[in-house]
Scaffold this active site. Structure first.
Site, short mmCIF file in Angstrom:
data_model
loop_
_atom_site.label_atom_id
_atom_site.label_comp_id
_atom_site.label_asym_id
_atom_site.label_seq_id
_atom_site.Cartn_x
_atom_site.Cartn_y
_atom_site.Cartn_z
N ASP A 49 0.86 -1.19 0.00
CA ASP A 49 0.00 0.00 0.00
C ASP A 49 0.89 1.23 0.00
OD1 ASP A 49 -2.36 -1.42 0.02
OD2 ASP A 49 -2.52 -1.44 2.20
N ASP B 191 -7.03 -1.53 -4.51
CA ASP B 191 -8.14 -1.20 -3.60
C ASP B 191 -9.07 -0.18 -4.24
OD1 ASP B 191 -6.99 -2.82 -1.66
OD2 ASP B 191 -5.86 -1.16 -0.76
#
Length: 198
Positions: free
Chosen positions: A157, A171
């Site tokens: 991330d 995401d």
């Protein structure tokens, strides 16, 4: 059960899957027109999925090479920055103790989308499912190939808005695809192109 059958659909013939997007013609031309249209929608689904997957994969490669073990990069002051972290949980850092379960869920989503694709006659649904598929594949790739091990890998991330969880492009694709599906469902548009009113 009835709701699931309505969304996934049961007809295997173009006539049964006909909707407002398909026009009836003389001599049974409806089926001939529906089959190419269905193939085009499937092509759109996989094109969107490939684009979303490639974008996520390339972005993570750059993040790992340039950002990991380095100071965060500010994009918009302290409101948005790029910061490389490894997330063993679900989207936005939820449930880090259930990595294997989330891996299985991602794989199941891919199987369901692949099954649904053969009954797909709606362009908006093709785009929505393509986003879901590309996002699921992006994070599943991390879970399979990244440390600490197969099916237990931590997702990369890096998008870090202020006062919000850190996430990645996979995401984002999943969330956008999910929102689009909700909107299509509210409008009564099914994946097979039919429109219903409850």
């Amino acid at each position: 059960m009835a709701e699931a059958e309505r969304v996934i659909g049961t007809p295997d013939t173009p006539e049964a899957a006909s909707g407002p997007e398909q026009s009836s013609g003389p001599g049974g031309q409806q089926g001939a027109e529906a089959r190419p249209r269905g193939r085009r929608r499937i092509a759109v689904l996989f094109a969107v999925a490939t684009f979303a997957y490639a974008l996520d994969l390339v972005s993570k490669m750059i993040v790992v090479a340039r950002l990991e073990h380095h100071a965060p990069v500010e994009i918009v002051g302290d409101w948005l920055r790029f910061e490389a972290i490894r997330n063993a949980g679900a989207a936005f850092g939820f449930g880090e103790a259930f990595t294997i379960i989330f891996t299985v869920i991602a794989a199941a989503v891919i199987v369901v989308i692949a099954r649904l694709a053969r009954k797909l006659y709606s362009l908006p649904w093709a785009i929505a499912l393509g986003l879901l598929l590309g996002g699921a594949l992006g994070n599943l790739t991390d879970r399979i190939f990244r440390a600490p091990g197969v099916f237990e890998g931590a997702v990369v991330d890096f998008i870090a808005p202020k006062h919000f969880a850190v996430f990645n492009l996979a995401d984002s694709a999943i969330v956008c695809g999910g929102i689009l599906i909700v909107l299509l469902s509210f409008r009564g548009l099914d994946p097979d192109g039919t429109v219903h009113k409850d």
